[in-house]
Write an enzyme that holds these catalytic residues in place. Structure first.
Site, short mmCIF file in Angstrom:
data_model
loop_
_atom_site.label_atom_id
_atom_site.label_comp_id
_atom_site.label_asym_id
_atom_site.label_seq_id
_atom_site.Cartn_x
_atom_site.Cartn_y
_atom_site.Cartn_z
N CYS A 2 -6.64 -0.20 11.97
CA CYS A 2 -6.01 -1.15 13.10
C CYS A 2 -5.82 -2.91 13.10
O CYS A 2 -6.39 -2.95 11.74
CB CYS A 2 -6.99 -0.93 13.82
SG CYS A 2 -8.54 1.26 14.36
N GLY A 28 -1.14 -0.45 13.67
CA GLY A 28 -1.86 0.97 14.06
C GLY A 28 -0.35 1.50 15.10
O GLY A 28 -0.86 0.46 16.42
N ASN A 102 -12.14 -3.15 13.46
CA ASN A 102 -11.68 -2.41 12.71
C ASN A 102 -11.96 -1.73 11.43
O ASN A 102 -12.91 -2.85 11.13
CB ASN A 102 -10.51 -3.50 12.03
CG ASN A 102 -9.61 -2.91 11.07
OD1 ASN A 102 -9.28 -3.90 10.11
ND2 ASN A 102 -9.34 -2.16 10.63
N GLY A 103 -12.23 -0.55 10.73
CA GLY A 103 -13.30 -0.16 10.01
C GLY A 103 -13.92 1.19 10.55
O GLY A 103 -13.12 2.13 11.41
N CYS A 236 -10.78 -4.50 0.47
CA CYS A 236 -10.18 -2.93 -0.01
C CYS A 236 -8.82 -3.03 -0.72
O CYS A 236 -8.08 -3.08 -0.24
CB CYS A 236 -9.86 -2.36 1.72
SG CYS A 236 -8.74 -1.42 1.65
N TYR A 242 -0.77 -1.60 0.07
CA TYR A 242 0.07 -0.70 2.03
C TYR A 242 0.07 -1.35 2.39
O TYR A 242 0.81 -1.26 2.99
CB TYR A 242 -0.08 1.34 1.09
CG TYR A 242 0.19 1.01 2.60
CD1 TYR A 242 2.00 1.74 2.51
CD2 TYR A 242 -0.29 2.08 3.55
CE1 TYR A 242 2.77 2.46 3.82
CE2 TYR A 242 1.05 2.24 4.80
CZ TYR A 242 2.00 2.48 4.61
OH TYR A 242 2.40 3.04 5.94
N SER A 283 7.78 -0.44 1.46
CA SER A 283 6.83 -0.74 1.66
C SER A 283 6.27 -1.03 0.06
O SER A 283 5.66 -1.73 -1.01
CB SER A 283 5.23 0.47 2.28
OG SER A 283 6.22 2.07 1.29
N ASP A 345 7.83 3.81 -5.22
CA ASP A 345 6.85 3.53 -4.10
C ASP A 345 5.86 2.87 -4.65
O ASP A 345 5.26 2.88 -5.04
CB ASP A 345 7.05 4.65 -3.90
CG ASP A 345 6.70 5.34 -1.83
OD1 ASP A 345 7.13 3.41 -1.16
OD2 ASP A 345 6.31 6.16 -1.95
N ASP A 346 4.79 2.47 -3.36
CA ASP A 346 3.32 1.81 -3.73
C ASP A 346 2.87 2.99 -3.81
O ASP A 346 1.48 2.72 -3.72
CB ASP A 346 3.36 1.04 -2.15
CG ASP A 346 2.83 2.19 -0.84
OD1 ASP A 346 4.35 2.47 -0.35
OD2 ASP A 346 2.37 2.38 -0.03
N CYS A 382 -10.75 8.10 2.09
CA CYS A 382 -11.48 6.93 2.78
C CYS A 382 -12.52 6.78 3.81
O CYS A 382 -12.10 7.71 4.59
CB CYS A 382 -10.52 6.12 2.96
SG CYS A 382 -11.30 4.08 3.41
P1 5GP Z 1 3.14 10.70 0.89
O1 5GP Z 1 4.54 11.18 1.55
O2 5GP Z 1 3.36 10.08 -0.97
O3 5GP Z 1 2.06 11.35 1.34
O4 5GP Z 1 3.12 9.29 1.51
C1 5GP Z 1 2.80 8.38 0.46
C2 5GP Z 1 4.19 6.76 1.48
O5 5GP Z 1 3.41 6.96 2.40
C3 5GP Z 1 3.82 5.91 0.59
O6 5GP Z 1 5.16 5.30 1.07
C4 5GP Z 1 3.11 4.85 1.51
O7 5GP Z 1 4.11 3.66 1.54
C5 5GP Z 1 2.69 5.50 2.94
N1 5GP Z 1 1.61 5.61 2.58
C6 5GP Z 1 0.49 5.24 1.56
N2 5GP Z 1 -0.70 5.75 2.23
C7 5GP Z 1 -0.57 6.36 2.94
C8 5GP Z 1 -1.64 5.66 4.54
O8 5GP Z 1 -2.64 5.89 4.40
N3 5GP Z 1 -0.96 5.90 5.61
C9 5GP Z 1 -0.19 5.46 5.49
N4 5GP Z 1 0.30 5.55 7.47
N5 5GP Z 1 0.81 5.34 4.59
C10 5GP Z 1 0.83 5.95 3.73
FE1 SF4 Z 2 -9.42 0.82 0.80
FE2 SF4 Z 2 -10.74 2.76 2.01
FE3 SF4 Z 2 -9.35 3.25 -0.97
FE4 SF4 Z 2 -12.03 1.60 -0.41
S1 SF4 Z 2 -11.11 4.06 0.26
S2 SF4 Z 2 -9.64 0.72 -1.68
S3 SF4 Z 2 -11.72 0.59 1.61
S4 SF4 Z 2 -8.47 2.72 1.05
MG MG Z 3 6.63 3.52 1.68
#
Ligand code: 5GP
Ligand code: SF4
Ligand code: MG
Length: 483
Positions: A2, A28, A102-103, A236, A242, A283, A345-346, A382
């Site tokens: 958030c 969000g 947020n959390g 975090c 990301y 990203s 990709d990240d 997480c």
């Molecule tokens: P995937 O397609 O592997 O499920 O998701 C990877 C893509 O989603 C990456 O391009 C990354 O930027 C993005 N992404 C990674 N972690 C998260 C997340 O926790 N939430 C959201 N909204 N996007 C994520």
């Molecule tokens: Fe961040 Fe959650 Fe991963 Fe810890 S578990 S690094 S708080 S996303």
């Molecule tokens: Mg991405």
């Protein structure tokens, strides 16, 4: 995940919060709300949808007052509905109170059960409401002491803003898991999840709200309290990888520079001969620039992003998510045809994005694809406020590198190592002893689960109780005696 934003002492407080929320929209997109404290106590507006859709000029005008807080929400706890949108606003024996959080509070379900037995009536299913009820039953004389008493009972991550008729309070959990920064705009105080919101309104970045700090802002000025036992901070690491915007300062460092450093370390660890480096936008851009600079290869835009669709991950329905990748990204055939490409990709979560992208690039005639990821494999969910899925859905929790590579259809696949990630963080200014939460990569959770459960126990209770998503400890009602 958030975003929160607050301002104290500004003629157009709600306008400023509205702008701040715009800058935090990436944190969000599900719902948004503003609560403002004026002559008639606290008034608020909350609605589902994007900031630009939720508010009109008329509405902002109605939200008149000189201090305000706002929230953009992506649900990590509680269901998707308007009743869970924040700021939550209540009238209690000491006046009005609004909260933006947020959390994720991992012992919220136990606390809620106890509170309900004592007669508390909850208006939402979010974990954040627990804080309000704990404050309401406190016998302490002032808001800060009531908040401290409440926060001493909760366990989890929180970056918080609390608004009363005459105060704005910002608080951060002792581990400092989620970000929160303080700024100044002439005579106004501003607090935000990320500093990019300050840039938009012309506010100056001052500092982080420290882990474990409670900052009270009133007409008399500001005062900090540190009521908790000091612990090693656990910022975090995923905020850098990301979540946060690259133009933000988060945990005291530039997100952009960290992303570039991650890409550089990735190149050092995993480089192969190729013609060019392309990012999966947006990203993957920072890391791809770092990677390309490190190995002296051209950085090209091989994929173009349509900015008028939200993040695909955001849509909760699997079907929409699959469709989403195509809605969002389109390859530039002329750039990739016949080329050996390093795609950056990240992160890989479920691997759906990468898989679709590789298919599209191959269809455009890319000769070789070497997929590189600027973070380690995500193996654990997480519990601290970020929507990484359950273990079952995380591809790296049940598949090895070879299997993931095959599933994605890439010629080679490599991730950054945990050590490489830490090297990048240290190089961009982390002082000695600075520690991060990296539990989604390592399974080393800095905070205990409710009643000292292990992840296996949490997941098995969730399964037994038919809880769809065990990351929502709010609904996991523990059967053992709570302590
Ligand atoms: P995937 O397609 O592997 O499920 O998701 C990877 C893509 O989603 C990456 O391009 C990354 O930027 C993005 N992404 C990674 N972690 C998260 C997340 O926790 N939430 C959201 N909204 N996007 C994520
Ligand atoms: Fe961040 Fe959650 Fe991963 Fe810890 S578990 S690094 S708080 S996303
Ligand atoms: Mg991405």
């Amino acid at each position: 995940m958030c975003g929160i934003f607050g301002i104290f002492n500004h003629k157009y407080a709600s306008n400023m919060v509205y702008l701040g929320l715009h800058a935090l929209q990436h944190r969000g997109q599900e719902s948004s709300g503003i609560a403002v404290s004026g002559t008639n106590g606290i008034v608020s507006h909350r609605a589902m949808g994007l900031v630009s859709d939720v508010y009109t000029g008329e509405l902002i005008k109605k939200l008149s007052g000189t201090s305000a807080i706002g929230h953009v929400r992506y649900s990590t706890s509680g269901t998707t509905s308007l009743s869970n949108a924040q700021p939550l606003v209540v009238e209690y024996s000491h006046g009005s109170l609004a909260i933006a959080h947020n959390g994720n509070l991992i012992n919220a379900s136990i606390l809620r059960q106890k509170l309900e037995v004592k007669g508390s009536i909850f208006q939402s299913t979010t974990d954040s409401e627990v804080i309000i009820h704990l404050m309401a039953i406190s016998k302490k004389k002032n808001t800060v002491d009531r908040l401290i008493e409440a926060l001493k009972k909760v366990n989890g991550s929180y970056s918080l803003l609390i608004l009363t008729d005459s105060e704005l309070i910002a608080a951060r959990d002792p581990y400092g898991i989620r970000p929160l920064v303080l700024g100044k705009l002439k005579d106004s105080y501003v607090v935000s999840s990320e500093s990019c919101a300050f840039d938009l309104i012309g506010a100056e970045y001052e500092r982080e709200i420290n882990p474990g700090e409670i900052l009270l802002i009133t007409a008399q000025g500001s005062e900090s309290f540190y009521p908790f036992k000091e612990v090693k901070q656990k910022n975090c690491v995923f905020e850098y990888i990301y979540f946060a915007r690259p133009d933000s300062i988060v945990f005291g460092r530039s997100v952009y520079l960290v992303r570039k450093a991650l890409g550089m370390e990735l190149a050092k660890e995993t480089h192969v001969d190729a013609d060019m480096v392309i990012p999966i936008p947006d990203s993957g851009i920072g890391a791809a620039i770092g990677y390309a600079q490190q190995v002296n290869l051209p950085f090209e835009l091989g994929l173009i992003r349509n900015h008028y669709v939200g993040r695909t991950f955001i849509e909760p329905e699997e079907r929409i998510r699959h469709f989403g990748v195509k809605l969002k990204l389109n390859p530039v055939s002329e750039a990739v045809k016949g080329k050996r490409i390093i795609v950056i990709d990240d992160s890989i979560v479920r691997a759906t994005t990468g898989r679709k992208v590789i298919k599209m690039l191959k269809e455009c005639g890319a000769k070789e694809i070497h997929f590189r990821v600027s973070s380690p494999p995500v193996t654990h969910p997480c519990f601290y406020g970020i929507d990484t899925p359950t273990r079952k859905e995380l591809i790296a929790s049940s598949h090895d590198l070879k299997e993931i590579r095959k599933y994605m259809g890439t010629d080679t696949l490599e991730y950054l190592s945990v050590e490489g990630m830490m090297r990048a963080l240290m190089k961009t200014g982390a002082h000695a002893g600075y520690t991060f939460c990296d539990a989604c990569f390592t399974g080393k959770y800095p905070l205990r689960f409710p009643c000292q459960m292990t992840l296996d126990e949490v997941e098995s209770i969730a399964k037994r109780k038919k809880v769809v998503d065990p990351r929502k400890p709010y609904i996991i009602v523990d059967t053992r005696r709570s302590n």
